[in-house]
Design a protein around this motif. Structure first.
Motif, PDB file in Angstrom:
ATOM      1  N   ASP A 145      -3.769   0.837  -3.090  1.00  7.50           N
ATOM      2  CA  ASP A 145      -3.572  -0.553  -2.699  1.00  7.50           C
ATOM      3  C   ASP A 145      -3.280  -1.384  -3.944  1.00  7.50           C
ATOM      4  O   ASP A 145      -4.137  -1.534  -4.817  1.00  7.50           O
TER       5      ASP A 145
ATOM      6  N   LYS B 259       0.849  -1.194   0.000  1.00  5.29           N
ATOM      7  CA  LYS B 259       0.000   0.000   0.000  1.00  5.29           C
ATOM      8  C   LYS B 259       0.879   1.235   0.000  1.00  5.29           C
ATOM      9  O   LYS B 259       1.889   1.295   0.701  1.00  5.29           O
TER      10      LYS B 259
ATOM     11  N   TYR C  46      -4.846   6.469  -0.035  1.00  6.79           N
ATOM     12  CA  TYR C  46      -4.254   5.130  -0.111  1.00  6.79           C
ATOM     13  C   TYR C  46      -4.312   4.614  -1.543  1.00  6.79           C
ATOM     14  O   TYR C  46      -5.307   4.775  -2.231  1.00  6.79           O
TER      15      TYR C  46
END
Length: 184
Positions: free
Chosen positions: A137, A109, A135
């Motif tokens: 991912d 991440k 974020y």
């Protein structure tokens, strides 16, 4: 600096690096470049074709553009690299050569900012993006999860790898922040 003091300085650095685990970097420099290449590393860094490379550690702090390679020698369950740039720069992160098993619980991440002891920096009150948009991912969408760009001068990547020989390459580029006002 004359050649003799440079040589003494080089030997001093080599002795320090072997104690600190940095001797691998010195060993990776091509032998054909000779001793002078170690003493004139700044000239190589200034050339456009030079790419700084070194292994990425499980816990690392990075401030140099380059290519960082991580290969797990054993399970690595809580790893993070903190990246910092100048206040006038943003950070571009790109993953390549990713060899992880997302279905087994591995993840990579990238975060726009830093997470330290559960606290986010900058905080959600001080950042224009909602937390979920900060974020990236890799496992949730490998095609789009391979790149990330910070909105300020700090970023981080955290990862968990359950198997030895799992790994990835992280390319870091610092870019001028186009939204930074020049009248400060």
């Amino acid at each position: 600096m004359s050649v003799a003091p440079r040589t003494h300085f080089l030997l001093f650095l080599i002795s320090l690096s072997s104690r600190m685990g940095l001797s691998r970097y010195i060993e990776d420099i091509e032998a054909a470049d000779g001793l002078y290449s170690l003493l004139s590393l700044d000239q190589k860094r200034d050339s456009e074709d030079f790419i700084f490379r070194r292994p990425l550690r499980c816990l690392d702090m990075l401030a140099t553009d380059g290519s960082y390679i991580f290969v797990a020698s054993r399970p690595q369950l809580a790893c993070a690299a903190f990246i910092i740039a100048e206040p006038s720069e943003v950070i571009s992160l790109e993953l390549s050569d990713v060899n992880i098993d997302c279905s087994a619980g591995d993840f990579i991440k990238m975060f726009d900012g830093w997470v330290l002891k559960g606290e986010k920096f900058p905080s959600k009150q001080d950042h224009e993006l909602p937390l979920h948009q900060r974020y990236t991912d890799y496992c949730s969408s490998p095609a789009t999860g391979a790149t990330s760009r910070s909105s300020q001068n700090v970023a981080m990547i955290f990862f968990r790898l359950h198997s030895a020989d799992s790994g990835f390459t992280l390319a870091i580029k610092k870019l001028h922040n186009p939204f930074l006002s020049l009248d400060h």
